[in-house]
Design an enzyme around this catalytic site. Structure first.
Site, PDB file in Angstrom:
ATOM      1  N   CYS A   1     -14.610 -31.346  23.653  1.00 56.54           N
ATOM      2  CA  CYS A   1     -15.420 -32.435  23.091  1.00 56.54           C
ATOM      3  C   CYS A   1     -16.016 -33.353  24.158  1.00 56.54           C
ATOM      4  O   CYS A   1     -16.859 -34.199  23.839  1.00 56.54           O
ATOM      5  CB  CYS A   1     -14.586 -33.254  22.109  1.00 56.54           C
TER       6      CYS A   1
ATOM      7  N   HIS B   1     -17.641 -40.547  21.043  1.00 64.83           N
ATOM      8  CA  HIS B   1     -17.442 -39.235  20.441  1.00 64.83           C
ATOM      9  C   HIS B   1     -16.951 -39.412  19.014  1.00 64.83           C
ATOM     10  O   HIS B   1     -16.070 -40.231  18.740  1.00 64.83           O
ATOM     11  CB  HIS B   1     -16.424 -38.444  21.264  1.00 64.83           C
TER      12      HIS B   1
ATOM     13  N   ASN C   1     -16.928 -33.991  13.066  1.00 65.04           N
ATOM     14  CA  ASN C   1     -16.845 -33.807  14.512  1.00 65.04           C
ATOM     15  C   ASN C   1     -17.594 -32.531  14.889  1.00 65.04           C
ATOM     16  O   ASN C   1     -17.130 -31.427  14.637  1.00 65.04           O
ATOM     17  CB  ASN C   1     -15.374 -33.709  14.935  1.00 65.04           C
TER      18      ASN C   1
END
Length: 330
Positions: free
Chosen positions: A117, A257, A287
């Site tokens: 990520c 994020h 996500n």
């Protein structure tokens, strides 16, 4: 002569048409909308269906073409194409090379970047270094992931979280002091036991047994990952502010994020930021791993103003994490 910096001069994005709501997941795993929303902030996510394309490259090409059209540049002008992704089309041939060819970036070299990520955040650092070297004028950085390709939709710890999508940014030279100002990037390899995928790599190649055992899906120890993410994302965001003498009033936007709303809130609280300064779209996309940061920029592009101070923060499997301070250039 002012210092040459690397600035973002354009953004593009793409998300699949199919919307998977929390209600749909109730038919797949033991969960409900209230449970998912209260723990993650996610209401729905986009999923790339087979009839829309083949894989991550499809998403990346769409986002890149969106940027090229909006910025009105010729693809042949692009010097480098990087695809930040945890779900490449294949394990050998570069997804970025295929993307570059498909968008017409015939004069570019290309490669993939993998840091889970944190891939796009680390890619920002890399792209900026290429620009600041003076050898390249246009670097296209794409964050794209088809997370649905590695999700077990019987695993509640992962299937409620992830979605598919892509975002792209163009880095170009800047002489006004705008663009990337500072970065603080970290890694801890011991974290891979808490978040990863057991099979498919060189340690455990694919076999009938690994497929039957479901070892090609991602797994996570939710509590451990949450604990590490909360502390580390907040720590690096605070550190980047201290290193650059930024007060909370100096920060225009936090670009975090999109893993979990509680992690985002904890980071904003550590920075002393009001929620009005926090970019968030997790409720719509979930996500999207490498795509979360550029999708935020694309969604909020009209709100960003030249000279705005942006603080990026991310945390990913591996573990990888970091923060970047960037001045918006347009």
């Amino acid at each position: 002569m002012s210092k040459l910096t690397a600035a973002i001069t354009a953004v593009g994005s793409y998300v699949p048409k199919f919307v998977m709501t929390n209600k749909m997941l109730e038919d797949l795993v033991e969960t409900n909308d209230e449970w998912i929303t209260s723990r993650t902030g996610i209401k729905e996510r986009r999923i790339l269906k087979e009839d829309e394309g083949e894989g991550t490259s499809y998403l990346a090409i769409k986002a890149a073409n969106d940027l090229i059209q909006k910025r009105n540049i010729k693809p042949e002008e692009i010097d480098l194409v990087m695809v930040a992704t945890a779900t490449p089309d294949s394990m050998v041939a570069s997804t970025a090379a295929f993307v570059a060819s498909e968008i017409g970036a015939s004069n570019a070299f290309a490669y993939d970047l993998l840091a889970a990520c944190s891939s796009f955040l680390f890619g920002m650092s890399t792209a900026s270094s290429y620009i600041e070297s003076g050898r390249y004028k246009k670097v296209l950085l794409i964050g794209a992931d088809k997370m649905s390709s590695i999700i077990n939709y019987k695993d509640r710890t992962t299937c409620i979280i992830f979605g598919d999508g892509a975002g792209a940014v163009l880095f170009e030279p800047n002489n006004e002091g705008l663009g990337l100002q500072d970065e603080y990037l970290r890694a801890d390899g011991s974290g891979r036991k808490y978040l990863g995928m057991e099979a498919g790599g060189s340690i455990l190649p694919a076999t009938h047994e690994t497929v039957d055992a479901g070892q090609h899906y991602i797994f996570q120890d939710g509590k451990s990952v949450f604990k590490f993410a909360v502390s580390n994302m907040a720590d690096v965001a605070e550190k980047i502010m201290l290193r650059n003498n930024l007060k909370n009033t100096d920060v225009s936007w936090l670009v975090p994020h999109q893993a979990n709303k509680r992690i985002i809130d904890a980071t904003a609280n550590r920075m002393g930021l009001d929620s009005s300064k926090v970019l968030m779209n997790i409720q719509r996309y979930g996500n999207t791993t490498s795509a979360t940061l550029p999708l935020l920029l694309a969604d909020y592009e009209e709100k960003l103003k030249k000279g705005d101070n942006l603080v990026f923060a991310a945390f990913g499997g591996g573990f990888t994490w970091g923060s970047i301070y960037l001045k918006w250039a347009y």
